[in-house]
Design a protein around this motif. Sequence first.
Motif, PDB file in Angstrom:
ATOM      1  N   GLU A  15     -12.522  -3.946   0.300  1.00  0.00           N
ATOM      2  CA  GLU A  15     -11.429  -3.170   0.885  1.00  0.00           C
ATOM      3  C   GLU A  15     -10.109  -3.675   0.287  1.00  0.00           C
ATOM      4  OE1 GLU A  15     -14.848  -3.563   3.636  1.00  0.00           O
ATOM      5  OE2 GLU A  15     -13.498  -5.025   2.722  1.00  0.00           O
ATOM      6  N   ILE A  16      -9.373  -2.785  -0.345  1.00  0.00           N
ATOM      7  CA  ILE A  16      -8.175  -3.199  -1.059  1.00  0.00           C
ATOM      8  C   ILE A  16      -7.184  -2.044  -1.091  1.00  0.00           C
ATOM      9  CG2 ILE A  16      -9.221  -2.533  -3.270  1.00  0.00           C
ATOM     10  CD1 ILE A  16      -7.696  -4.822  -4.568  1.00  0.00           C
ATOM     11  N   VAL A  17      -5.904  -2.367  -1.068  1.00  0.00           N
ATOM     12  CA  VAL A  17      -4.855  -1.345  -1.114  1.00  0.00           C
ATOM     13  C   VAL A  17      -4.426  -1.164  -2.569  1.00  0.00           C
ATOM     14  CG1 VAL A  17      -2.610  -0.616  -0.258  1.00  0.00           C
ATOM     15  CG2 VAL A  17      -4.083  -2.066   1.168  1.00  0.00           C
ATOM     16  N   VAL A  18      -4.693   0.019  -3.117  1.00  0.00           N
ATOM     17  CA  VAL A  18      -4.408   0.315  -4.518  1.00  0.00           C
ATOM     18  C   VAL A  18      -3.465   1.511  -4.595  1.00  0.00           C
ATOM     19  CG1 VAL A  18      -5.417   0.889  -6.757  1.00  0.00           C
ATOM     20  CG2 VAL A  18      -6.693  -0.525  -5.141  1.00  0.00           C
ATOM     21  N   VAL A  19      -2.444   1.392  -5.435  1.00  0.00           N
ATOM     22  CA  VAL A  19      -1.497   2.511  -5.611  1.00  0.00           C
ATOM     23  C   VAL A  19      -1.301   2.758  -7.102  1.00  0.00           C
ATOM     24  CG1 VAL A  19      -0.295   2.076  -3.447  1.00  0.00           C
ATOM     25  CG2 VAL A  19       0.502   0.947  -5.501  1.00  0.00           C
ATOM     26  N   PRO A  20      -1.111   4.017  -7.512  1.00  0.00           N
ATOM     27  CA  PRO A  20      -0.878   4.325  -8.928  1.00  0.00           C
ATOM     28  C   PRO A  20       0.545   3.989  -9.357  1.00  0.00           C
ATOM     29  CG  PRO A  20      -0.884   6.330  -7.622  1.00  0.00           C
ATOM     30  CD  PRO A  20      -1.267   5.229  -6.694  1.00  0.00           C
ATOM     31  N   GLN A  21       0.743   3.870 -10.643  1.00  0.00           N
ATOM     32  CA  GLN A  21       2.042   3.491 -11.195  1.00  0.00           C
ATOM     33  C   GLN A  21       3.149   4.478 -10.844  1.00  0.00           C
ATOM     34  OE1 GLN A  21       0.357   3.219 -15.260  1.00  0.00           O
ATOM     35  NE2 GLN A  21       1.511   1.308 -15.447  1.00  0.00           N
ATOM     36  N   ILE A  22       2.789   5.731 -10.686  1.00  0.00           N
ATOM     37  CA  ILE A  22       3.816   6.766 -10.556  1.00  0.00           C
ATOM     38  C   ILE A  22       4.349   6.905  -9.129  1.00  0.00           C
ATOM     39  CG2 ILE A  22       2.904   8.076 -12.493  1.00  0.00           C
ATOM     40  CD1 ILE A  22       1.519   9.920 -10.479  1.00  0.00           C
ATOM     41  N   TRP A  23       3.789   6.193  -8.180  1.00  0.00           N
ATOM     42  CA  TRP A  23       4.202   6.338  -6.786  1.00  0.00           C
ATOM     43  C   TRP A  23       5.524   5.644  -6.502  1.00  0.00           C
ATOM     44  CZ3 TRP A  23      -0.354   5.891  -2.753  1.00  0.00           C
ATOM     45  CH2 TRP A  23      -1.150   7.045  -2.859  1.00  0.00           C
ATOM     46  N   THR A  24       6.138   6.114  -5.398  1.00  0.00           N
ATOM     47  CA  THR A  24       7.355   5.481  -4.884  1.00  0.00           C
ATOM     48  C   THR A  24       7.014   4.668  -3.648  1.00  0.00           C
ATOM     49  OG1 THR A  24       7.857   7.347  -3.425  1.00  0.00           O
ATOM     50  CG2 THR A  24       8.747   7.429  -5.684  1.00  0.00           C
ATOM     51  N   VAL A  25       8.001   3.942  -3.135  1.00  0.00           N
ATOM     52  CA  VAL A  25       7.818   3.164  -1.910  1.00  0.00           C
ATOM     53  C   VAL A  25       7.432   4.081  -0.754  1.00  0.00           C
ATOM     54  CG1 VAL A  25       9.026   1.802  -0.155  1.00  0.00           C
ATOM     55  CG2 VAL A  25       9.320   1.262  -2.587  1.00  0.00           C
ATOM     56  N   GLY A  26       8.098   5.241  -0.662  1.00  0.00           N
ATOM     57  CA  GLY A  26       7.818   6.180   0.419  1.00  0.00           C
ATOM     58  C   GLY A  26       6.387   6.681   0.381  1.00  0.00           C
ATOM     59  N   GLU A  27       5.918   7.032  -0.802  1.00  0.00           N
ATOM     60  CA  GLU A  27       4.547   7.517  -0.936  1.00  0.00           C
ATOM     61  C   GLU A  27       3.533   6.412  -0.583  1.00  0.00           C
ATOM     62  OE1 GLU A  27       4.615  10.853  -4.464  1.00  0.00           O
ATOM     63  OE2 GLU A  27       5.149   8.787  -5.009  1.00  0.00           O
ATOM     64  N   THR A  28       3.867   5.193  -0.943  1.00  0.00           N
ATOM     65  CA  THR A  28       2.980   4.059  -0.624  1.00  0.00           C
ATOM     66  C   THR A  28       2.873   3.854   0.878  1.00  0.00           C
ATOM     67  OG1 THR A  28       3.551   2.964  -2.714  1.00  0.00           O
ATOM     68  CG2 THR A  28       2.595   1.596  -0.981  1.00  0.00           C
ATOM     69  N   ILE A  29       4.020   3.899   1.564  1.00  0.00           N
ATOM     70  CA  ILE A  29       4.029   3.721   3.022  1.00  0.00           C
ATOM     71  C   ILE A  29       3.262   4.855   3.699  1.00  0.00           C
ATOM     72  CG2 ILE A  29       5.504   3.701   5.064  1.00  0.00           C
ATOM     73  CD1 ILE A  29       7.601   2.240   3.388  1.00  0.00           C
ATOM     74  N   ASP A  30       3.498   6.083   3.252  1.00  0.00           N
ATOM     75  CA  ASP A  30       2.795   7.240   3.839  1.00  0.00           C
ATOM     76  C   ASP A  30       1.290   7.110   3.645  1.00  0.00           C
ATOM     77  OD1 ASP A  30       5.212   8.290   4.593  1.00  0.00           O
ATOM     78  OD2 ASP A  30       5.382   9.630   2.855  1.00  0.00           O
ATOM     79  N   TYR A  31       0.896   6.625   2.478  1.00  0.00           N
ATOM     80  CA  TYR A  31      -0.541   6.448   2.198  1.00  0.00           C
ATOM     81  C   TYR A  31      -1.151   5.410   3.135  1.00  0.00           C
ATOM     82  CZ  TYR A  31      -4.687   4.622  -0.145  1.00  0.00           C
ATOM     83  OH  TYR A  31      -5.952   4.186  -0.413  1.00  0.00           O
ATOM     84  N   MET A  32      -0.470   4.291   3.322  1.00  0.00           N
ATOM     85  CA  MET A  32      -1.002   3.229   4.182  1.00  0.00           C
ATOM     86  C   MET A  32      -1.105   3.696   5.628  1.00  0.00           C
ATOM     87  SD  MET A  32       0.567  -0.362   2.706  1.00  0.00           S
ATOM     88  CE  MET A  32       2.290   0.124   2.850  1.00  0.00           C
ATOM     89  N   ARG A  33      -0.176   4.526   6.062  1.00  0.00           N
ATOM     90  CA  ARG A  33      -0.225   5.037   7.433  1.00  0.00           C
ATOM     91  C   ARG A  33      -1.356   6.043   7.609  1.00  0.00           C
ATOM     92  NH1 ARG A  33       6.314   6.017   8.224  1.00  0.00           N
ATOM     93  NH2 ARG A  33       6.842   3.854   8.784  1.00  0.00           N
ATOM     94  N   SER A  34      -1.566   6.874   6.616  1.00  0.00           N
ATOM     95  CA  SER A  34      -2.586   7.925   6.746  1.00  0.00           C
ATOM     96  C   SER A  34      -3.997   7.392   6.551  1.00  0.00           C
ATOM     97  CB  SER A  34      -2.313   9.047   5.732  1.00  0.00           C
ATOM     98  OG  SER A  34      -2.440   8.557   4.405  1.00  0.00           O
TER      99      SER A  34
END
Length: 466
Positions: free
Chosen positions: A159-178
């Motif tokens: 289990e790991i939190v992975v985000v793509p290079q093109i994302w912003t801080v807002g998109e990252t936070i929204d992803y973690m919440r959803s």
Amino acid sequence: MVDPQAEERTPPPEAEEDSVGLSKEVVESVQEALGSGDVVLVEELVQPLHPADMADLLESLTPEERELLLKIHKAQLEAEVVSYLDAGLRAEVCRTLGAKKVAQVLNQLDSDDALEIFEDLPEDLEQKILSRVPATIRRLLQEGLTFPEDSAGRLMQREIVVVPQIWTVGETIDYMRSQKRKLPHDFYDRYVVDPRYRPVGKVPLSRVLRNKRPVKIVDIMDSDFYPVPVSMDQEEVAYVFRQYGIVSTPVTDDAGRLVGVVTVDDVVHVIDEEAEEDILKLAGVTETSSIYSDVLQTTRARFIWLLVNLGTAVLASFVIGLFGATIEQQVALAILMPIVASMGGNAGTQTLTVAVRALAMKDLSGAAASRFVSKELLVGLLNGLLFAVITGAVAVFWFGDTLLGGVIAAAMVVNMLVAGLAGTLIPLGLERVGVDPAIASSVFLTTVTDVIGFFAFLGVAALILL
């Protein structure tokens, strides 16, 4: 309805204000409650316990008491309790709990803890559990067993939190919440990956929260991180954490793709396990030995090591036998012999312990090894001279023979020097040929100090006294 035992029931003991961990009073109270069959009191006593303390409680009970407690508390047993249990006891506890309950436990744990429990179970129980866990958990467990034992692959959390290079801080936070149900229970860093799923950086959670939503993740990520291959030995992984002061690191497959993460809580366990393993090896006890191992298993594990020691003892006795005539003419030699061998063995063990630890910490490389050998030789010489004076004086006072005092003094200097040299060169040599220094060093060291000590003492005595 009033419980007829309510007035007789002893209230649960309160923990002392400064106490930490499981108290002796709680263990005794649980044992008394189990003995009297007071199920309600048993639940009252164990309910407040931390999972680690509950595991300690299970380890403190007799097999009969443990089985009874598990039957009483089975439905309420927290999954983490099983992960805190001694590895030698897990199979017994899991058999008592049954495959269905163990499957529920594994489903509630993070993948690294679930695999740690699963890999210690007997094969027949593993098969029963696999048929009862969800397909995703089954796949992770089966894949985890394909990695080398004691490797980063066995240690990592999937289990790991992975985000793509093109994302912003807002998109990252929204992803973690959803996706909060699919994320780890606790995590420290988010890993940034390229389109091929290879890690290119990491972003601490604190940095995400401190920046505004439009900020790009690549602008705040750390490019300086330390990925480890899935096949890396867990000792090497622990070294990476210790060397660079990190709290988590990504694990990559042969293609460099991100497959998991190792966190500092797992590394703490690794450091503890490796230290315990080295201590056991120095004493000739295998890492599989446990207070929960049966008599035959323990006997078999120790027999080979004791057999090797018997061989070294015979060699030392052979050296003594070469000087049998000398000992017959000077009985005092037989009385003083153990002093020389014992002092050399103890001095060598001191040096050996420091050397094995330094090798484990990767502190003996290059010029450091030469400096260490020179230092221990000097320490051996100085201690040899000091104890030569002391033991020589004791021999003169005891037997009234000045020459005898000189003999044991000379032998003491020689053996202490040899002990310092052997205590450094033996582990360094074993490390060079790819043998774990913790396993065989003590046998070789004991042989060297005994043989050299006896030979020096009796040889000098044969030349001077007779």
